[in-house]
Design a protein around this motif. Sequence first.
Motif, PDB file in Angstrom:
ATOM      1  N   ILE A  72      -1.019   5.857  -3.013  1.00  0.00           N
ATOM      2  CA  ILE A  72       0.073   6.392  -1.981  1.00  0.00           C
ATOM      3  C   ILE A  72      -0.767   7.316  -0.827  1.00  0.00           C
ATOM      4  O   ILE A  72      -0.729   6.808   0.204  1.00  0.00           O
ATOM      5  CB  ILE A  72       1.107   7.218  -2.476  1.00  0.00           C
ATOM      6  CG1 ILE A  72       1.982   6.423  -3.268  1.00  0.00           C
ATOM      7  CG2 ILE A  72       2.003   7.949  -1.367  1.00  0.00           C
ATOM      8  CD1 ILE A  72       3.289   7.201  -4.193  1.00  0.00           C
ATOM      9  N   GLU A  73      -1.745   8.120  -1.614  1.00  0.00           N
ATOM     10  CA  GLU A  73      -2.612   9.090  -0.665  1.00  0.00           C
ATOM     11  C   GLU A  73      -3.593   8.052   0.093  1.00  0.00           C
ATOM     12  O   GLU A  73      -3.474   8.539   1.255  1.00  0.00           O
ATOM     13  CB  GLU A  73      -3.332   9.911  -1.522  1.00  0.00           C
ATOM     14  CG  GLU A  73      -4.260  10.898  -0.859  1.00  0.00           C
ATOM     15  CD  GLU A  73      -4.790  11.919  -1.597  1.00  0.00           C
ATOM     16  OE1 GLU A  73      -5.470  12.872  -1.079  1.00  0.00           O
ATOM     17  OE2 GLU A  73      -4.741  12.004  -2.952  1.00  0.00           O
ATOM     18  N   GLU A  74      -3.960   7.141  -0.501  1.00  0.00           N
ATOM     19  CA  GLU A  74      -4.976   6.122   0.253  1.00  0.00           C
ATOM     20  C   GLU A  74      -4.113   5.407   1.553  1.00  0.00           C
ATOM     21  O   GLU A  74      -4.947   5.364   2.453  1.00  0.00           O
ATOM     22  CB  GLU A  74      -5.708   5.151  -0.725  1.00  0.00           C
ATOM     23  CG  GLU A  74      -6.607   4.140  -0.144  1.00  0.00           C
ATOM     24  CD  GLU A  74      -6.961   3.178  -1.282  1.00  0.00           C
ATOM     25  OE1 GLU A  74      -7.609   2.156  -0.531  1.00  0.00           O
ATOM     26  OE2 GLU A  74      -7.357   3.627  -2.260  1.00  0.00           O
ATOM     27  N   ILE A  75      -3.078   4.953   0.953  1.00  0.00           N
ATOM     28  CA  ILE A  75      -2.272   4.119   2.255  1.00  0.00           C
ATOM     29  C   ILE A  75      -1.888   5.246   3.529  1.00  0.00           C
ATOM     30  O   ILE A  75      -2.173   4.790   4.497  1.00  0.00           O
ATOM     31  CB  ILE A  75      -1.001   3.588   1.828  1.00  0.00           C
ATOM     32  CG1 ILE A  75      -1.509   2.497   0.556  1.00  0.00           C
ATOM     33  CG2 ILE A  75      -0.055   3.218   2.553  1.00  0.00           C
ATOM     34  CD1 ILE A  75       0.087   2.054  -0.050  1.00  0.00           C
ATOM     35  N   MET A 114       7.826   7.316  10.153  1.00  0.00           N
ATOM     36  CA  MET A 114       6.303   7.022  10.195  1.00  0.00           C
ATOM     37  C   MET A 114       5.665   6.741   9.035  1.00  0.00           C
ATOM     38  O   MET A 114       4.993   6.053   8.506  1.00  0.00           O
ATOM     39  CB  MET A 114       5.764   8.095  11.169  1.00  0.00           C
ATOM     40  CG  MET A 114       4.385   7.917  11.306  1.00  0.00           C
ATOM     41  SD  MET A 114       3.683   9.252  12.140  1.00  0.00           S
ATOM     42  CE  MET A 114       1.935   8.842  12.596  1.00  0.00           C
ATOM     43  N   VAL A 115       6.123   7.707   8.123  1.00  0.00           N
ATOM     44  CA  VAL A 115       5.249   7.996   6.678  1.00  0.00           C
ATOM     45  C   VAL A 115       6.013   6.675   5.759  1.00  0.00           C
ATOM     46  O   VAL A 115       5.346   5.964   5.153  1.00  0.00           O
ATOM     47  CB  VAL A 115       5.602   9.240   5.960  1.00  0.00           C
ATOM     48  CG1 VAL A 115       5.257   9.158   4.614  1.00  0.00           C
ATOM     49  CG2 VAL A 115       4.943  10.440   6.659  1.00  0.00           C
ATOM     50  N   LEU A 116       7.442   6.436   5.817  1.00  0.00           N
ATOM     51  CA  LEU A 116       7.882   5.511   5.053  1.00  0.00           C
ATOM     52  C   LEU A 116       7.616   3.896   5.646  1.00  0.00           C
ATOM     53  O   LEU A 116       7.452   3.045   4.790  1.00  0.00           O
ATOM     54  CB  LEU A 116       9.417   5.427   5.276  1.00  0.00           C
ATOM     55  CG  LEU A 116       9.901   6.911   4.387  1.00  0.00           C
ATOM     56  CD1 LEU A 116      11.455   7.029   4.618  1.00  0.00           C
ATOM     57  CD2 LEU A 116       9.565   6.741   2.969  1.00  0.00           C
ATOM     58  N   SER A 145       5.929   0.643   3.551  1.00  0.00           N
ATOM     59  CA  SER A 145       7.121  -0.287   3.277  1.00  0.00           C
ATOM     60  C   SER A 145       6.738  -1.302   2.351  1.00  0.00           C
ATOM     61  O   SER A 145       7.571  -1.885   1.823  1.00  0.00           O
ATOM     62  CB  SER A 145       7.394  -0.764   4.795  1.00  0.00           C
ATOM     63  OG  SER A 145       6.489  -1.372   5.218  1.00  0.00           O
ATOM     64  N   ASP A 146       5.524  -1.918   2.333  1.00  0.00           N
ATOM     65  CA  ASP A 146       5.050  -3.113   1.666  1.00  0.00           C
ATOM     66  C   ASP A 146       5.275  -2.609   0.149  1.00  0.00           C
ATOM     67  O   ASP A 146       5.664  -3.443  -0.433  1.00  0.00           O
ATOM     68  CB  ASP A 146       3.731  -3.421   1.899  1.00  0.00           C
ATOM     69  CG  ASP A 146       3.631  -4.078   3.211  1.00  0.00           C
ATOM     70  OD1 ASP A 146       4.713  -4.669   3.756  1.00  0.00           O
ATOM     71  OD2 ASP A 146       2.323  -4.163   3.704  1.00  0.00           O
ATOM     72  N   SER A 156      10.931  11.358  -2.517  1.00  0.00           N
ATOM     73  CA  SER A 156      11.249  12.514  -1.938  1.00  0.00           C
ATOM     74  C   SER A 156      10.274  12.873  -0.826  1.00  0.00           C
ATOM     75  O   SER A 156       9.212  13.103  -1.259  1.00  0.00           O
ATOM     76  CB  SER A 156      11.911  13.561  -2.592  1.00  0.00           C
ATOM     77  OG  SER A 156      12.359  14.406  -1.889  1.00  0.00           O
ATOM     78  N   LEU A 157      10.619  12.930   0.546  1.00  0.00           N
ATOM     79  CA  LEU A 157       9.521  13.349   1.587  1.00  0.00           C
ATOM     80  C   LEU A 157       9.967  14.528   2.371  1.00  0.00           C
ATOM     81  O   LEU A 157      11.008  14.668   2.786  1.00  0.00           O
ATOM     82  CB  LEU A 157       9.589  11.914   2.545  1.00  0.00           C
ATOM     83  CG  LEU A 157       8.690  12.056   3.394  1.00  0.00           C
ATOM     84  CD1 LEU A 157       7.047  12.087   2.906  1.00  0.00           C
ATOM     85  CD2 LEU A 157       8.610  10.766   4.355  1.00  0.00           C
TER      86      LEU A 157
END
Length: 76
Positions: free
Chosen positions: A6-9, A48-50, A54-55, A66-67
């Motif tokens: 997740i962090e890398e993306i 923007m983050v989601l 999305s993929d 939760s963001l």
Amino acid sequence: MNKEAIEEIIQKSLPEASLEFIGDDCSLQLLVISDSFERMSMLKRHKMVLDLLSDSFKSGDLHALSLKTKTNMENI
């Protein structure tokens, strides 16, 4: 999906962002701190983050997140 993936993306698009994870799996919470969020509504920040993830949501690799999003000034 693990936290490192997740962090890398996210950091591919927001390299200056600071990420803080709390919890795991279905109770995973993520705080993203970036000045790229300056003058953006909370809804636009989250979108923007989601959108970056999305993929992962579509494939089922990521089920729930939760963001929270803040700028550096908001995090003081």
